[in-house]
Design a protein around this motif. Structure first.
Motif, mmCIF file in Angstrom:
data_model
loop_
_atom_site.group_PDB
_atom_site.id
_atom_site.type_symbol
_atom_site.label_atom_id
_atom_site.label_comp_id
_atom_site.label_asym_id
_atom_site.label_seq_id
_atom_site.Cartn_x
_atom_site.Cartn_y
_atom_site.Cartn_z
ATOM 1 N N PHE A 217 0.840 -1.207 0.000
ATOM 2 C CA PHE A 217 0.000 0.000 0.000
ATOM 3 C C PHE A 217 0.873 1.254 0.000
ATOM 4 O O PHE A 217 0.681 2.173 -0.799
ATOM 5 C CB PHE A 217 -0.912 -0.024 1.234
ATOM 6 C CG PHE A 217 -1.823 1.171 1.361
ATOM 7 C CD1 PHE A 217 -3.086 1.154 0.802
ATOM 8 C CD2 PHE A 217 -1.419 2.311 2.055
ATOM 9 C CE1 PHE A 217 -3.932 2.246 0.925
ATOM 10 C CE2 PHE A 217 -2.245 3.402 2.191
ATOM 11 C CZ PHE A 217 -3.511 3.370 1.623
ATOM 12 N N LEU A 218 1.854 1.306 0.897
ATOM 13 C CA LEU A 218 2.733 2.475 1.000
ATOM 14 C C LEU A 218 3.604 2.624 -0.251
ATOM 15 O O LEU A 218 3.826 3.740 -0.732
ATOM 16 C CB LEU A 218 3.624 2.353 2.240
ATOM 17 C CG LEU A 218 2.921 2.419 3.595
ATOM 18 C CD1 LEU A 218 3.904 2.122 4.719
ATOM 19 C CD2 LEU A 218 2.277 3.790 3.798
ATOM 20 N N GLY A 296 13.335 -2.715 -8.146
ATOM 21 C CA GLY A 296 14.202 -2.306 -9.245
ATOM 22 C C GLY A 296 13.577 -1.233 -10.121
ATOM 23 O O GLY A 296 14.256 -0.288 -10.560
ATOM 24 N N ILE A 297 12.279 -1.358 -10.378
ATOM 25 C CA ILE A 297 11.569 -0.374 -11.198
ATOM 26 C C ILE A 297 11.580 0.996 -10.516
ATOM 27 O O ILE A 297 11.851 2.028 -11.149
ATOM 28 C CB ILE A 297 10.127 -0.835 -11.479
ATOM 29 C CG1 ILE A 297 10.148 -2.000 -12.474
ATOM 30 C CG2 ILE A 297 9.278 0.312 -12.021
ATOM 31 C CD1 ILE A 297 8.823 -2.702 -12.619
ATOM 32 N N TYR A 298 11.280 1.032 -9.213
ATOM 33 C CA TYR A 298 11.263 2.308 -8.495
ATOM 34 C C TYR A 298 12.662 2.919 -8.418
ATOM 35 O O TYR A 298 12.808 4.148 -8.482
ATOM 36 C CB TYR A 298 10.663 2.128 -7.105
ATOM 37 C CG TYR A 298 9.172 1.908 -7.128
ATOM 38 C CD1 TYR A 298 8.327 2.871 -7.661
ATOM 39 C CD2 TYR A 298 8.606 0.723 -6.651
ATOM 40 C CE1 TYR A 298 6.954 2.672 -7.701
ATOM 41 C CE2 TYR A 298 7.238 0.515 -6.685
ATOM 42 C CZ TYR A 298 6.410 1.492 -7.215
ATOM 43 O OH TYR A 298 5.057 1.286 -7.262
ATOM 44 N N THR A 299 13.669 2.092 -8.288
ATOM 45 C CA THR A 299 15.045 2.607 -8.311
ATOM 46 C C THR A 299 15.354 3.225 -9.667
ATOM 47 O O THR A 299 15.945 4.319 -9.754
ATOM 48 C CB THR A 299 16.045 1.472 -8.011
ATOM 49 O OG1 THR A 299 15.782 0.928 -6.717
ATOM 50 C CG2 THR A 299 17.480 1.994 -8.053
ATOM 51 N N GLY A 300 14.960 2.552 -10.738
ATOM 52 C CA GLY A 300 15.181 3.076 -12.081
ATOM 53 C C GLY A 300 14.484 4.399 -12.301
ATOM 54 O O GLY A 300 15.061 5.344 -12.868
ATOM 55 N N ALA A 393 12.598 6.684 -4.259
ATOM 56 C CA ALA A 393 13.587 5.935 -3.476
ATOM 57 C C ALA A 393 12.925 5.246 -2.281
ATOM 58 O O ALA A 393 13.258 4.098 -1.945
ATOM 59 C CB ALA A 393 14.682 6.886 -2.991
ATOM 60 N N PHE A 394 11.956 5.898 -1.660
ATOM 61 C CA PHE A 394 11.220 5.313 -0.537
ATOM 62 C C PHE A 394 10.506 4.036 -0.964
ATOM 63 O O PHE A 394 10.567 3.001 -0.276
ATOM 64 C CB PHE A 394 10.215 6.336 0.002
ATOM 65 C CG PHE A 394 9.216 5.776 0.974
ATOM 66 C CD1 PHE A 394 9.567 5.550 2.293
ATOM 67 C CD2 PHE A 394 7.918 5.485 0.563
ATOM 68 C CE1 PHE A 394 8.647 5.030 3.198
ATOM 69 C CE2 PHE A 394 6.993 4.968 1.446
ATOM 70 C CZ PHE A 394 7.359 4.736 2.773
ATOM 71 N N VAL A 398 10.726 0.112 0.560
ATOM 72 C CA VAL A 398 9.669 -0.540 1.339
ATOM 73 C C VAL A 398 9.195 -1.853 0.727
ATOM 74 O O VAL A 398 8.555 -2.661 1.413
ATOM 75 C CB VAL A 398 8.453 0.393 1.562
ATOM 76 C CG1 VAL A 398 8.851 1.631 2.328
ATOM 77 C CG2 VAL A 398 7.772 0.744 0.246
ATOM 78 N N HIS A 399 9.489 -2.096 -0.550
ATOM 79 C CA HIS A 399 9.078 -3.376 -1.145
ATOM 80 C C HIS A 399 9.974 -4.536 -0.730
ATOM 81 O O HIS A 399 9.570 -5.707 -0.831
ATOM 82 C CB HIS A 399 9.042 -3.268 -2.674
ATOM 83 C CG HIS A 399 7.772 -2.685 -3.205
ATOM 84 N ND1 HIS A 399 7.622 -1.342 -3.431
ATOM 85 C CD2 HIS A 399 6.592 -3.260 -3.526
ATOM 86 C CE1 HIS A 399 6.404 -1.108 -3.884
ATOM 87 N NE2 HIS A 399 5.751 -2.253 -3.958
#
Length: 413
Positions: A217-218, A296-300, A393-394, A398-399
């Motif tokens: 959710f977050l 990985g997607i959020y980091t990208g 980055a957050f 959290v994942h």
């Protein structure tokens, strides 16, 4: 061997068509930022708030429409969504005040909820075999991306010939036309006995007690923030801050001669590259950890957004950013929805995904609204971009603690 194992079911085809039209219209709203603001001499925040309200209403409506679909039927939920979508567009075409636009976008947001991810992906998921589910969800999501390819350029083209009010009416007719696909939207109920006996209340308690659900959710918040801001403000951002398109350049020879046209093309390019990115995510989600792929997607996304804002904004950098961000755009959706289906089952997937999607839309609301608010205060979008870098980055972090294993069916944990 069962012939029904084919990935291209009638439900998938119909779902893709509905998503295509629904998201074509939704993705085009950023193109109307400048025309509407200039006609009424509004601050940028006024129509931005209308789009932000649309995103918030979409988020609120998603679990509601998921529950409606699970209680009274998928097709009834889709009909209700299409009618609300069309009503919102028609009323918006007559709106002359910021408050009117903001109120009518509530109807549009609920309409997107009824014809979008929550309802359509749940039906597609139930109609797919276990083997094909991850890829089927990716294909349906990619259809929404295809809508993003067509929506903004079509809106820009129509605006060159008529007023934005007429374009809204054409869009209303288009969303009603998708109801012709409904006879194909028939999906079987889940076959697991324990899943059928489990009530919605029980599965909600199970999910809310599970820390992994809270983390999902977050984590979806930043996806909404980044997508909402870029969809609503990137065309205007490119129009105002991008360097000029040089005569004789490839873009100029293709007919893209103004930064306004480039803004619409950029959103379309995001949608185009997102098709490949989403399908790749679905393929990888079948073979690798979904939570690690999401991280990985959020980091990208974080790295791409930071690099873009640190360098001068040119037509080339706009296209490079659009292609890179597009490949990561909705790749989160089949992975997030597939993760929920894997952990909590298919029976109430629409409702559970809808609740998580509400976090996404809270992020969208904040991204769209802050974009307009901070633009009016500071005269630029820099702070909004850097907030997006931080929340990306957050989400990557959290994942990582999510426990990617199916919970027992039919009993509370």
């Amino acid at each position: 061997m069962q012939k029904s194992a084919s990935i291209f079911t009638p439900v998938l085809v119909a779902g893709c068509l509905i998503m295509l039209v629904s998201f074509s219209i939704r993705a085009a709203f950023g193109v109307f930022q400048i025309p509407i603001a200039e006609e009424f001499n509004w601050l940028r925040v006024e129509f931005s708030l209308a789009i932000a309200v649309q995103n918030l209403a979409w988020g609120i409506g998603q679990p509601i429409f998921g529950a409606i679909a699970e209680k009274v039927g998928d097709r009834k939920a889709i009909i209700l969504g299409a009618l609300m979508y069309a009503a919102g567009l028609i009323l918006s075409s007559f709106a002359t005040t910021p408050l009117a636009h903001q109120l009518y976008e509530v109807l549009v947001g609920f309409g997107i909820a009824g014809t979008g991810f929550g309802v359509i992906l749940a039906v597609v998921g139930r109609a797919s075999s276990d083997e094909n589910r991850s890829m089927s969800l990716a294909i349906a999501t990619a259809a929404g991306s295809a809508g993003q390819v067509f929506g903004p350029p079509i809106a820009e083209f129509l605006l060159s010939m008529m007023g934005w009010q007429s374009v809204f009416l054409i869009f209303a007719a288009a969303i009603l036309a998708v109801l012709a696909c409904l006879p194909l939207m028939r999906a079987p109920e889940p076959v697991g006995t324990a899943e059928l006996e489990e009530t919605m209340g029980q599965i909600l308690v199970k999910a809310f007690r599970d820390p992994s659900y809270t983390l999902i959710f977050l984590g979806f918040f930043s996806c909404g923030y980044q997508l909402g801001f870029i969809t609503a403000h990137f065309p205007a951002f490119v129009t105002e801050y991008c360097g000029p398109i040089v005569a004789g350049s490839v873009l100029h020879n293709m007919g893209v001669t103004t930064t306004s046209a480039l803004g619409a093309v950029a959103i379309a390019l995001i949608g185009l590259t997102n098709i490949a990115g989403t399908l790749t995510a679905g393929w990888l989600g079948k073979r690798h950890s979904k939570k690690l792929l999401l991280a990985g997607i959020y980091t990208g996304r974080t790295l791409v957004a930071a690099a873009f804002i640190l360098f001068p904004i040119t037509p080339t950098s706009v296209l490079l950013f659009s292609a890179a961000m597009g490949s990561l755009w909705l790749a989160t959706v089949p992975l997030t929805s597939g993760l929920i289906a894997h952990i909590y089952g298919l029976r109430y997937m629409g409702t559970l995904y809808g609740i998580v999607f509400f976090s996404h839309q809270l992020g969208s609301f904040l991204g769209v609204w802050l974009g307009g608010q901070l633009y009016d205060i500071y005269g630029n979008y820099s702070m909004v971009w850097w907030i997006g870098v931080g929340v990306g980055a957050f989400s990557a972090i959290v994942h990582l603690p999510v426990k990617e294993r199916a919970l027992p069916r039919g009993a509370l944990v």
